[in-house]
Design a protein around this motif. Sequence first.
Motif, mmCIF file in Angstrom:
data_model
loop_
_atom_site.group_PDB
_atom_site.id
_atom_site.type_symbol
_atom_site.label_atom_id
_atom_site.label_comp_id
_atom_site.label_asym_id
_atom_site.label_seq_id
_atom_site.Cartn_x
_atom_site.Cartn_y
_atom_site.Cartn_z
ATOM 1 N N SER A 176 -14.892 24.466 3.396
ATOM 2 C CA SER A 176 -14.386 24.088 1.917
ATOM 3 C C SER A 176 -13.003 24.174 1.774
ATOM 4 N N VAL A 177 -12.414 25.128 2.683
ATOM 5 C CA VAL A 177 -10.850 25.401 2.740
ATOM 6 C C VAL A 177 -10.258 24.247 3.416
ATOM 7 N N LEU A 178 -10.831 23.945 4.218
ATOM 8 C CA LEU A 178 -10.105 22.634 5.302
ATOM 9 C C LEU A 178 -10.110 21.462 4.299
ATOM 10 N N SER A 179 -11.195 21.268 3.168
ATOM 11 C CA SER A 179 -11.033 20.119 2.538
ATOM 12 C C SER A 179 -9.979 20.404 1.497
ATOM 13 N N SER A 180 -10.016 21.690 0.893
ATOM 14 C CA SER A 180 -8.852 21.811 -0.023
ATOM 15 C C SER A 180 -7.504 21.758 0.605
ATOM 16 N N GLU A 181 -7.312 22.112 1.651
ATOM 17 C CA GLU A 181 -6.006 21.869 2.580
ATOM 18 C C GLU A 181 -5.823 20.457 2.810
ATOM 19 N N GLN A 182 -6.735 19.652 2.799
ATOM 20 C CA GLN A 182 -6.332 18.087 3.082
ATOM 21 C C GLN A 182 -5.801 17.666 1.704
ATOM 22 N N GLN A 183 -6.498 18.168 0.694
ATOM 23 C CA GLN A 183 -6.184 17.680 -0.712
ATOM 24 C C GLN A 183 -4.783 18.140 -1.205
ATOM 25 N N LEU A 184 -4.367 19.227 -0.726
ATOM 26 C CA LEU A 184 -3.049 19.427 -0.877
ATOM 27 C C LEU A 184 -1.844 18.902 -0.072
ATOM 28 N N LEU A 185 -2.483 18.450 1.185
ATOM 29 C CA LEU A 185 -1.479 17.731 2.009
ATOM 30 C C LEU A 185 -1.353 16.211 1.375
ATOM 31 N N GLN A 186 -2.429 15.902 0.645
ATOM 32 C CA GLN A 186 -2.444 14.394 0.404
ATOM 33 C C GLN A 186 -1.550 14.528 -1.057
ATOM 34 N N SER A 187 -1.712 15.488 -1.807
ATOM 35 C CA SER A 187 -0.563 15.489 -2.781
ATOM 36 C C SER A 187 0.595 15.771 -2.520
ATOM 37 N N LYS A 188 1.173 16.382 -1.325
ATOM 38 C CA LYS A 188 2.396 16.458 -1.137
ATOM 39 C C LYS A 188 2.992 15.343 -0.794
ATOM 40 N N LEU A 189 2.178 14.539 -0.038
ATOM 41 C CA LEU A 189 2.457 13.342 0.675
ATOM 42 C C LEU A 189 2.666 11.914 -0.523
ATOM 43 N N SER A 190 1.903 12.348 -1.503
ATOM 44 C CA SER A 190 2.183 11.277 -2.576
ATOM 45 C C SER A 190 3.437 11.153 -3.324
ATOM 46 N N LEU A 191 4.232 12.258 -3.051
ATOM 47 C CA LEU A 191 5.685 12.443 -3.630
ATOM 48 C C LEU A 191 6.531 11.440 -2.902
ATOM 49 N N PHE A 192 6.287 10.794 -1.525
ATOM 50 C CA PHE A 192 7.179 10.007 -0.829
ATOM 51 C C PHE A 192 6.729 8.397 -1.179
ATOM 52 N N PRO A 193 7.741 7.656 -1.029
ATOM 53 C CA PRO A 193 7.383 6.331 -1.314
ATOM 54 C C PRO A 193 6.296 5.556 -0.456
ATOM 55 N N SER A 194 5.499 4.592 -1.056
ATOM 56 C CA SER A 194 4.493 3.985 -0.258
ATOM 57 C C SER A 194 5.266 2.794 0.387
ATOM 58 N N LEU A 195 4.814 2.414 1.483
ATOM 59 C CA LEU A 195 5.353 1.400 2.389
ATOM 60 C C LEU A 195 3.952 0.587 2.842
ATOM 61 N N ASN A 196 4.072 -0.795 2.549
ATOM 62 C CA ASN A 196 3.030 -1.659 3.041
ATOM 63 C C ASN A 196 3.560 -2.676 3.617
ATOM 64 N N GLY A 197 2.846 -3.404 4.665
ATOM 65 C CA GLY A 197 3.345 -4.400 5.479
ATOM 66 C C GLY A 197 2.293 -5.419 5.229
ATOM 67 N N GLY A 198 2.573 -6.586 5.404
ATOM 68 C CA GLY A 198 1.571 -7.756 5.279
ATOM 69 C C GLY A 198 1.756 -8.961 6.063
ATOM 70 N N GLY A 199 0.892 -9.725 6.438
ATOM 71 C CA GLY A 199 1.190 -11.040 7.217
ATOM 72 C C GLY A 199 0.276 -12.023 6.991
ATOM 73 N N SER A 200 0.235 -13.344 6.990
ATOM 74 C CA SER A 200 -0.569 -14.230 6.792
ATOM 75 C C SER A 200 -0.119 -15.566 7.510
ATOM 76 N N GLN A 201 -1.449 -16.240 7.943
ATOM 77 C CA GLN A 201 -1.118 -17.600 8.643
ATOM 78 C C GLN A 201 -2.101 -18.500 7.842
ATOM 79 N N GLY A 202 -1.486 -19.809 7.536
ATOM 80 C CA GLY A 202 -2.257 -20.809 6.793
ATOM 81 C C GLY A 202 -2.096 -21.996 7.562
ATOM 82 N N TYR A 203 -3.250 -22.960 7.153
ATOM 83 C CA TYR A 203 -2.872 -24.373 7.681
ATOM 84 C C TYR A 203 -3.183 -25.262 6.212
ATOM 85 N N ASN A 204 -2.521 -26.180 6.070
ATOM 86 C CA ASN A 204 -2.414 -27.201 5.248
ATOM 87 C C ASN A 204 -2.818 -28.656 5.798
#
Length: 470
Positions: A45-73
Amino acid sequence: MKKYFLFLIATVCTLNSFSQKSWTLQECIKRAKEENLDIKQAKLSVLSSEQQLLQSKLSLFPSLNGGGSQGYNYGRTVDPYSNEFTNLNVKTNNFSLSSSVTLFSGFQNINKVKRDNYEYMAKKYDIEKVINDISLTVATDFLQLLFNKELVIMAEKQLEISIQQKERISKLVSAGQLAKSSLLETNSQVAAEQLQLVKAKNQKEIALLNIKQLLEIQANTDFEILVPAIALPKQNKIQSTQEIYNAALEVFPNVKSAEYRLKSSDKSLAISRGGRSPRITLNGSMGSGYSDARTRILGVDSLGMFPSGYQTVSGESVLMPILNYHSEITPFNQQLKDNFSQSLSFSLSIPLFNGWMTNSSIANAKIGVLSAKNELQKTKNQLRKQVEQVRADVIAAEKQYEFAKKSSEALQESFTYNEQKFNEGMLNVYDYNDAKNKLIKAESDLLQAKYDYLFKIKILDFFMGKPLTL
């Protein structure tokens, strides 16, 4: 086969490690801390709470997402990068990178970090509470086993005395100096004491099984505890209830856990109130792409004149050459450079009405704070009641032990006197056995009072922050 053989060797070595030594109370408590499943569950239970705390801290940082696609017309379509119509089959690629960060949201993210940190600390103290409970249970079972061991020894000694007395009376009956009823009464006494010995041994086996199960040791494993030299301290002065309570407040984890949960509830209320604040977000993105329909001209060749020889241009007849264009698909790297784009934007969100959700969240958070305050006070009140009970138990156990000790000493003197009279033929066997049974009961009561007093002292020491030792 090799793995099975190694497992068998490890199992045998483990069993030998149990059978080759006697376990002290401290070793039993250490074993319980390592193997008890309730403690392991609390750690998870403590390990789970520790992960939740880490997630809350990291949520202060900007999000970064990359994407790519390939299409045929296929068929007539517009090339997305040249904006020209084409009837060719077109293959396109798109690449993007985006980021977003919350600049202000009523300090909700910061308060989430603080709240999750308080929850993490509360869970850590929950582990300490489970460890304390298990340690007390181990100490209880350990002392119970010691008591049953001494009870068996005492029953064996009493039975040995009765058997010796039986042999003596049997000789006297055979010689005609005592009636046969004396032998029958003695046989009855021996049978009763044999029954008491069997009961004492059964109780010892049950106590041994209880401590094995608590330590996660298999029932068929050889296990023995070390019998310490027990010296009961004389309690000249017992601390006041307030002194014991103040010490317990500093060391008992359930109070600390309740305090951190109250702080967590305060932060939950702050998070809910932050829902009324505007939300400012910074967004940024960049991207590029590729299309195989995009070409570039490499050169131009003249193939001659039109077949008619002339062409009307601005009302005049002129000769027009036929041109041949040499081209190729614009290279991938070049298109990525040419099609590169960037964007930066700010967004503002102002909560005006959302179905009363924010107000309901604030109201529930306030209830949570009141509930946490009540739980903290309830925990403190319960601890004070436990302190009062423990202190009263020590005083009562000390008095009971002293009276049991005096009673045993008095009955020992009485039995010695009656035994002398019996050996001289001045006391019948019935009165002799009655005196002996009273002595047996007094010794049993003294033994019970001794371990009860010892346990109550250890509990008091535990409330004062002292380790459980013998």
